[in-house]
Design an enzyme around this catalytic site. Structure first.
Site, mmCIF file in Angstrom:
data_model
loop_
_atom_site.group_PDB
_atom_site.id
_atom_site.type_symbol
_atom_site.label_atom_id
_atom_site.label_comp_id
_atom_site.label_asym_id
_atom_site.label_seq_id
_atom_site.Cartn_x
_atom_site.Cartn_y
_atom_site.Cartn_z
ATOM 1 N N ARG A 164 -44.800 27.653 39.179
ATOM 2 C CA ARG A 164 -45.555 26.320 39.225
ATOM 3 C C ARG A 164 -44.245 25.306 39.737
ATOM 4 O O ARG A 164 -43.469 25.208 38.873
ATOM 5 C CB ARG A 164 -46.311 25.904 38.092
ATOM 6 N N GLU A 213 -44.322 26.168 25.945
ATOM 7 C CA GLU A 213 -45.488 26.017 25.363
ATOM 8 C C GLU A 213 -46.348 27.747 25.498
ATOM 9 O O GLU A 213 -45.993 28.284 26.499
ATOM 10 C CB GLU A 213 -46.553 25.046 25.407
ATOM 11 N N ASP A 265 -45.426 29.545 29.142
ATOM 12 C CA ASP A 265 -44.901 28.566 30.275
ATOM 13 C C ASP A 265 -43.091 28.990 29.914
ATOM 14 O O ASP A 265 -42.818 28.658 28.874
ATOM 15 C CB ASP A 265 -45.209 27.293 29.976
ATOM 16 N N ARG A 302 -42.748 17.532 36.208
ATOM 17 C CA ARG A 302 -43.746 18.296 35.591
ATOM 18 C C ARG A 302 -44.276 19.360 36.451
ATOM 19 O O ARG A 302 -44.547 18.863 37.676
ATOM 20 C CB ARG A 302 -44.843 17.429 35.269
ATOM 21 N N ASN A 338 -50.344 28.552 25.721
ATOM 22 C CA ASN A 338 -51.498 27.624 25.963
ATOM 23 C C ASN A 338 -52.542 28.490 25.671
ATOM 24 O O ASN A 338 -52.700 29.860 26.155
ATOM 25 C CB ASN A 338 -51.995 27.226 27.556
ATOM 26 N N LYS A 353 -47.917 23.410 21.921
ATOM 27 C CA LYS A 353 -46.361 23.045 21.794
ATOM 28 C C LYS A 353 -45.673 23.572 20.956
ATOM 29 O O LYS A 353 -44.499 23.554 20.872
ATOM 30 C CB LYS A 353 -46.369 21.546 22.174
ATOM 31 N N ARG A 396 -45.756 30.449 34.955
ATOM 32 C CA ARG A 396 -47.142 30.735 34.178
ATOM 33 C C ARG A 396 -47.500 32.207 33.995
ATOM 34 O O ARG A 396 -47.880 32.695 35.046
ATOM 35 C CB ARG A 396 -48.157 29.813 34.407
ATOM 36 N N LYS A 445 -42.993 14.610 24.640
ATOM 37 C CA LYS A 445 -44.684 15.171 24.910
ATOM 38 C C LYS A 445 -45.774 14.801 23.683
ATOM 39 O O LYS A 445 -45.115 15.127 22.619
ATOM 40 C CB LYS A 445 -44.464 16.715 25.151
#
Length: 314
Positions: A224, A280, A272, A232, A282, A125, A210, A160
């Protein structure tokens, strides 16, 4: 090419979601190529006289079943593997971080996806902090009063936990929240842990993109979309996936992040993107490969294995 040995460090198999699990797709393709494939969990790792070892189980897939069959565990020197996939899902807690110290002892000949050093040094993050112009207005703190002041300024914000994934523990608050300090105290564990407070981006109603990056280059992408009544977009939080196109701006963002990933030795990552911002990056267990395959007809795991086989030292 000689037979390669691959070890996957994952969550216990009964916690996986087989139809959507990226690790399983990589395992299957590895076996299709003649690799020897084993798995273990963090509980199976140990360091013995400076040597990383683990109790591992061979992976075998039965036709018609998504999840592999397990066999008796054997003791294995992880330095004898060719490719080691560290794909344990967050939380990135004390146990996870200690595991990276053990994996630091692997010889250079073992190709780590992703390297233990990078997993330890970079919070997913907070990677956007390397690109401040791409990050929504953000505060990281363990002080509920600081979060309350940020909310007053922002009007609406998202909070978060730094160490978790899949939307766990993520909340949104507006300025008219009746008891914001109580919510912030709960999120921070009464000031015992750091959280990220971030300006709410209204564009999230349309979902995020994503984008998977491999070797710093775009591998695949998907949109997404949050479930009704939620903000979310995480699939594990009820989000759904749809095909989309990448804009020139998206590609420029990924180009900048890709160059940084290469410098850090990070092979596979998920970015993202919401609007013109990144939420963020990942790097622990990048996902959505199966969903991308389903919507596009691709087999992205083949491209990942091509890349890793070419990269592995001989």
């Amino acid at each position: 090419m000689s037979v390669l040995t691959s070890v996957f460090i994952i969550d216990p198999p009964d916690r996986l979601d087989p139809p959507t699990d990226t690790s399983l797709a990589l395992m299957r393709e590895s076996i299709n190529r003649g690799h020897r494939v084993f798995f273990c969990t963090l509980a199976d790792l140990r360091l013995e006289n400076s040597e990383p070892r683990a109790r591992v189980q061979a992976v075998k897939f039965i036709p018609g079943k998504e999840l592999f069959e397990t066999e008796s565990s054997v003791d294995f020197a992880l330095g004898a593997s060719d490719i080691l996939y560290m794909r344990k899902d967050p939380p990135v807690n004390e146990v996870y971080l200690h595991a990276t110290y053990l994996l630091d002892r692997l010889p250079a000949r073992v190709l780590q996806v992703n390297p233990s050093r990078a997993l330890r040094n970079h919070c997913e993050k907070l990677i956007p902090c390397h690109f401040p112009d791409l990050m929504p207005e953000t505060v990281v703190t363990r002080n509920p009063n600081v979060l309350a002041a940020f909310l007053e300024k922002a009007g609406r914000m998202v909070v978060k936990p730094l160490e978790d994934c899949s939307g766990h523990g993520v909340i949104t608050l507006t300025r008219d929240e009746p008891k914001p300090l109580a919510r912030f105290s709960e999120s921070t564990g009464d000031g015992e842990r750091y959280v990220q407070g971030q300006m709410f981006l209204p564009q999230i109603a349309e979902g995020d993109k994503r984008v998977l990056l491999l070797g710093g280059e775009i591998l695949g992408w998907i949109r997404r979309i949050p479930a009704s009544g939620d903000f979310r977009s995480n699939v594990n939080a009820g989000g759904t996936c749809a095909a989309c196109e990448l804009t020139e701006g998206d590609r420029a963002i990924c180009g900048r992040i890709g160059r940084w990933l290469v410098r850090e030795g990070i092979h596979l990552a998920g970015v993202d993107i919401v609007g013109e911002k990144i939420l963020e990056v990942n790097i622990t267990s990048p996902s959505c490969l199966r969903e991308m395959n389903e919507l596009t007809g691709a087999r992205l795991e083949c491209r990942i294995l091509d890349y890793l086989e070419a990269l592995r030292p001989h």
